[in-house]
Design a protein around this motif. Structure first.
Motif, PDB file in Angstrom:
ATOM      1  N   GLY A   1       0.819  -1.213   0.000  1.00 42.64           N
ATOM      2  CA  GLY A   1       0.000   0.000   0.000  1.00 42.64           C
ATOM      3  C   GLY A   1       0.849   1.256   0.000  1.00 42.64           C
ATOM      4  N   LEU A   2       1.945   1.239   0.759  1.00 46.31           N
ATOM      5  CA  LEU A   2       2.854   2.386   0.781  1.00 46.31           C
ATOM      6  C   LEU A   2       3.479   2.606  -0.599  1.00 46.31           C
ATOM      7  N   ALA A   3       3.822   1.530  -1.287  1.00 43.71           N
ATOM      8  CA  ALA A   3       4.377   1.647  -2.643  1.00 43.71           C
ATOM      9  C   ALA A   3       3.351   2.292  -3.576  1.00 43.71           C
ATOM     10  N   ILE A   4       2.095   1.867  -3.465  1.00 44.00           N
ATOM     11  CA  ILE A   4       1.036   2.460  -4.292  1.00 44.00           C
ATOM     12  C   ILE A   4       0.915   3.953  -3.990  1.00 44.00           C
ATOM     13  N   LEU A   5       0.935   4.310  -2.715  1.00 42.40           N
ATOM     14  CA  LEU A   5       0.840   5.728  -2.339  1.00 42.40           C
ATOM     15  C   LEU A   5       2.037   6.531  -2.847  1.00 42.40           C
ATOM     16  N   CYS A   6       3.220   5.949  -2.804  1.00 41.78           N
ATOM     17  CA  CYS A   6       4.417   6.640  -3.316  1.00 41.78           C
ATOM     18  C   CYS A   6       4.262   6.946  -4.803  1.00 41.78           C
ATOM     19  N   ILE A   7       3.907   5.933  -5.575  1.00 35.34           N
ATOM     20  CA  ILE A   7       3.788   6.130  -7.016  1.00 35.34           C
ATOM     21  C   ILE A   7       2.697   7.145  -7.325  1.00 35.34           C
ATOM     22  N   ALA A   8       1.561   7.027  -6.650  1.00 34.38           N
ATOM     23  CA  ALA A   8       0.470   7.976  -6.873  1.00 34.38           C
ATOM     24  C   ALA A   8       0.903   9.396  -6.508  1.00 34.38           C
ATOM     25  N   SER A   9       1.627   9.537  -5.398  1.00 35.71           N
ATOM     26  CA  SER A   9       2.076  10.880  -5.003  1.00 35.71           C
ATOM     27  C   SER A   9       3.102  11.438  -5.979  1.00 35.71           C
TER      28      SER A   9
ATOM     29  N   LEU B   1      10.378   4.116  -2.026  1.00 37.35           N
ATOM     30  CA  LEU B   1       9.636   3.260  -2.943  1.00 37.35           C
ATOM     31  C   LEU B   1      10.362   1.951  -3.264  1.00 37.35           C
ATOM     32  N   VAL B   2      11.614   2.018  -3.626  1.00 33.57           N
ATOM     33  CA  VAL B   2      12.336   0.814  -4.072  1.00 33.57           C
ATOM     34  C   VAL B   2      12.396  -0.254  -2.969  1.00 33.57           C
TER      35      VAL B   2
ATOM     36  N   LEU C   1       1.066   1.580 -11.448  1.00 33.86           N
ATOM     37  CA  LEU C   1       0.016   1.879 -10.471  1.00 33.86           C
ATOM     38  C   LEU C   1      -1.185   0.960 -10.656  1.00 33.86           C
ATOM     39  N   VAL C   2      -1.595   0.751 -11.892  1.00 34.60           N
ATOM     40  CA  VAL C   2      -2.722  -0.148 -12.172  1.00 34.60           C
ATOM     41  C   VAL C   2      -2.368  -1.585 -11.781  1.00 34.60           C
ATOM     42  N   LEU C   3      -1.183  -2.038 -12.159  1.00 28.36           N
ATOM     43  CA  LEU C   3      -0.781  -3.413 -11.834  1.00 28.36           C
ATOM     44  C   LEU C   3      -0.661  -3.626 -10.324  1.00 28.36           C
TER      45      LEU C   3
END
Length: 146
Positions: free
Chosen positions: A14-22, A53-54, A129-131
């Protein structure tokens, strides 16, 4: 250990998703501002954001592998196939784009190479993000079926 992985895996995913979205939202907001220094600061911040993120993506992938076992099947296998695309996309496209864009922006070089690479970054980021969202959804399905 397995119980801990089951708790940390979705949090880091979830944190990775939030990073990419931000990263994507901040890029778009900075561009809409039209302020070159804001764009440069945003690209610099995104580069530093990769330090969050990484590791999140790496640990999410590794913990997913540990949870699924040596021969994943069904949704777990589907998630692994997506993670291969996400990882390749990140290593081959997104990380180099982030470095290029931060370097160009630091020198206030905002020509067609910058915007072409930024378009590529937004496209690849959208795909990831979609994946990742699909993997998160499937992870919830797997957790509910236990």
């Amino acid at each position: 250990m397995q119980r801990l992985l089951h708790r940390i895996h979705p949090l880091l995913g979830g944190l990775a998703i939030l990073c990419i979205a931000s990263f994507m939202v901040s890029t778009i907001v900075a561009e809409l501002s039209g302020n070159l220094l804001t764009i440069a600061a945003t690209k610099h911040a995104i580069l530093w954001g990769l330090l969050v993120l990484v590791p999140c993506l790496a640990f999410t992938g590794l913990s997913g592998y540990q949870i699924a076992g040596k021969a994943p099947r069904g949704l777990a296998l589907t998630k692994f196939k997506r993670m291969r695309v996400i990882g390749s996309n990140g290593i081959c496209i997104l990380v180099p784009c982030a470095f290029f864009l931060a370097f160009q922006a630091s020198e206030l070089k905002f020509g067609w190479p910058f915007y072409g690479v930024q378009f590529l970054e937004l496209l690849a980021g959208s795909i990831n993000l979609v994946l990742l969202g699909m993997n998160f959804r499937d992870g919830l399905r797997m957790a509910w079926s236990r």
